[in-house]
Design a protein around this motif. Sequence first.
Motif, PDB file in Angstrom:
ATOM      1  N   UNK A   1     -25.269  -5.070   0.086  1.00  0.00           N
ATOM      2  CA  UNK A   1     -26.493  -5.227  -0.695  1.00  0.00           C
ATOM      3  C   UNK A   1     -27.674  -4.558  -0.001  1.00  0.00           C
ATOM      4  N   UNK A   2     -27.783  -4.753   1.309  1.00  0.00           N
ATOM      5  CA  UNK A   2     -28.898  -4.161   2.049  1.00  0.00           C
ATOM      6  C   UNK A   2     -28.853  -2.640   1.977  1.00  0.00           C
ATOM      7  N   UNK A   3     -27.675  -2.065   2.142  1.00  0.00           N
ATOM      8  CA  UNK A   3     -27.558  -0.613   2.106  1.00  0.00           C
ATOM      9  C   UNK A   3     -27.916  -0.076   0.721  1.00  0.00           C
ATOM     10  N   UNK A   4     -27.486  -0.756  -0.318  1.00  0.00           N
ATOM     11  CA  UNK A   4     -27.835  -0.331  -1.671  1.00  0.00           C
ATOM     12  C   UNK A   4     -29.342  -0.389  -1.892  1.00  0.00           C
ATOM     13  N   UNK A   5     -29.977  -1.460  -1.426  1.00  0.00           N
ATOM     14  CA  UNK A   5     -31.430  -1.584  -1.571  1.00  0.00           C
ATOM     15  C   UNK A   5     -32.152  -0.476  -0.801  1.00  0.00           C
ATOM     16  N   UNK A   6     -31.638  -0.132   0.368  1.00  0.00           N
ATOM     17  CA  UNK A   6     -32.231   0.956   1.145  1.00  0.00           C
ATOM     18  C   UNK A   6     -32.167   2.263   0.366  1.00  0.00           C
ATOM     19  N   UNK A   7     -31.011   2.553  -0.211  1.00  0.00           N
ATOM     20  CA  UNK A   7     -30.851   3.791  -0.973  1.00  0.00           C
ATOM     21  C   UNK A   7     -31.717   3.794  -2.228  1.00  0.00           C
ATOM     22  N   UNK A   8     -31.752   2.687  -2.939  1.00  0.00           N
ATOM     23  CA  UNK A   8     -32.540   2.618  -4.170  1.00  0.00           C
ATOM     24  C   UNK A   8     -34.038   2.730  -3.890  1.00  0.00           C
ATOM     25  N   UNK A   9     -34.463   2.237  -2.724  1.00  0.00           N
ATOM     26  CA  UNK A   9     -35.884   2.304  -2.379  1.00  0.00           C
ATOM     27  C   UNK A   9     -36.335   3.733  -2.093  1.00  0.00           C
ATOM     28  N   UNK A  10     -35.409   4.587  -1.679  1.00  0.00           N
ATOM     29  CA  UNK A  10     -35.784   5.950  -1.291  1.00  0.00           C
ATOM     30  C   UNK A  10     -35.287   7.019  -2.257  1.00  0.00           C
ATOM     31  N   UNK A  11     -34.339   6.691  -3.130  1.00  0.00           N
ATOM     32  CA  UNK A  11     -33.763   7.690  -4.039  1.00  0.00           C
ATOM     33  C   UNK A  11     -34.809   8.349  -4.948  1.00  0.00           C
ATOM     34  N   UNK A  12     -35.798   7.611  -5.474  1.00  0.00           N
ATOM     35  CA  UNK A  12     -36.768   8.275  -6.366  1.00  0.00           C
ATOM     36  C   UNK A  12     -37.619   9.332  -5.664  1.00  0.00           C
ATOM     37  N   UNK A  13     -37.882   9.160  -4.374  1.00  0.00           N
ATOM     38  CA  UNK A  13     -38.660  10.142  -3.613  1.00  0.00           C
ATOM     39  C   UNK A  13     -38.082  10.211  -2.204  1.00  0.00           C
ATOM     40  N   UNK A  14     -37.104  11.090  -2.044  1.00  0.00           N
ATOM     41  CA  UNK A  14     -36.407  11.205  -0.767  1.00  0.00           C
ATOM     42  C   UNK A  14     -37.321  11.874   0.261  1.00  0.00           C
ATOM     43  N   UNK A  15     -37.448  11.256   1.423  1.00  0.00           N
ATOM     44  CA  UNK A  15     -38.176  11.863   2.535  1.00  0.00           C
ATOM     45  C   UNK A  15     -37.200  12.786   3.267  1.00  0.00           C
ATOM     46  N   UNK A  16     -37.501  14.063   3.280  1.00  0.00           N
ATOM     47  CA  UNK A  16     -36.522  15.029   3.767  1.00  0.00           C
ATOM     48  C   UNK A  16     -36.491  15.104   5.293  1.00  0.00           C
ATOM     49  N   UNK A  17     -35.314  14.929   5.817  1.00  0.00           N
ATOM     50  CA  UNK A  17     -35.038  15.205   7.232  1.00  0.00           C
ATOM     51  C   UNK A  17     -33.571  15.560   7.366  1.00  0.00           C
TER      52      UNK A  17
END
Length: 316
Positions: free
Chosen positions: A122-138
Amino acid sequence: MSVFTPLARPELETFLAPYGLGRLRDFQGIAAGTENSNFFISLEQGEYVLTLVERGPVQDLPFFIELLDVLHDADLPVPYALRTTDGIALRELAGKPALLQPRLPGKHIKEPNAQHCVQVGELLAHLHLATQPRVLERKTDRGLDWMLEAGTELMPRLSAEQTELLKAALAEIDQAKAQILALPRANLHADLFRDNVLFEGTHLTGLIDFYNACSGPMLYDLAITLNDWCCDEDGVIEHSRARALLGAYAALRPFTACEAQLWPIMLRVACVRFWLSRLIAAESFAGLDVLIHDPSEFEVRLASRQKVDIPLPFAL
């Protein structure tokens, strides 16, 4: 102990004063680090972690600070850079870039059960969903190109059996590279091992150590995580824990057909990444008083992942 840059109390007190968090009560080095120097800091107003960044370009640090701010704003249990009274997050101590962060409660789980794995999924999914709309590129410095180059360089120093295993894995990576890079993307933790997650009892209270975080395929992050959280002592995927983690993740972010197709390959890619990085660390730090993780763990896991019988659930 893995503290590469020791600190004296007077210089630490001078560094901490601008945060306005009160008098320094105590501090101690953290032995678990393999790349940075970390210290537990006890101040009058609370408990904190100080990190001196020993590896990696300084220009990446604003990325880590911004990513953790995004995740903190999304109510995820992550550390984030504290600011001084002048609003400065990234500072210098003992000639190294330095960050002060809140110390999260809890402790590491050595033997996770299915309920632990549900919360990690669940935590990993929330992490991905929080950043998927605007990915910070690195771009990661341990990506597919690095694996192909580092693996080829290390191969002459391996046994015949190890060489055969690695050679086949690198050929697969080279062949599937374009497909992997085309998978759905977000920001990744990229090091979500048991020693980077904190629990109080059965409740997940923290995700730490984001210094491998990057942008990339979400499936890669999931493979790294499952390879550690759902693996038995022989390197074999334990089915009940794997189903718990994957099901919890998929309930929040359903998988695509391409992800389902590349899942077995991605599990092997994740093994290669840590087998190689641990082999390099073992060579680089040989004879030094530094924590070195056993490279053979991921050699064994890579051999086990030649056959994968845990598919992604509910692939669309």
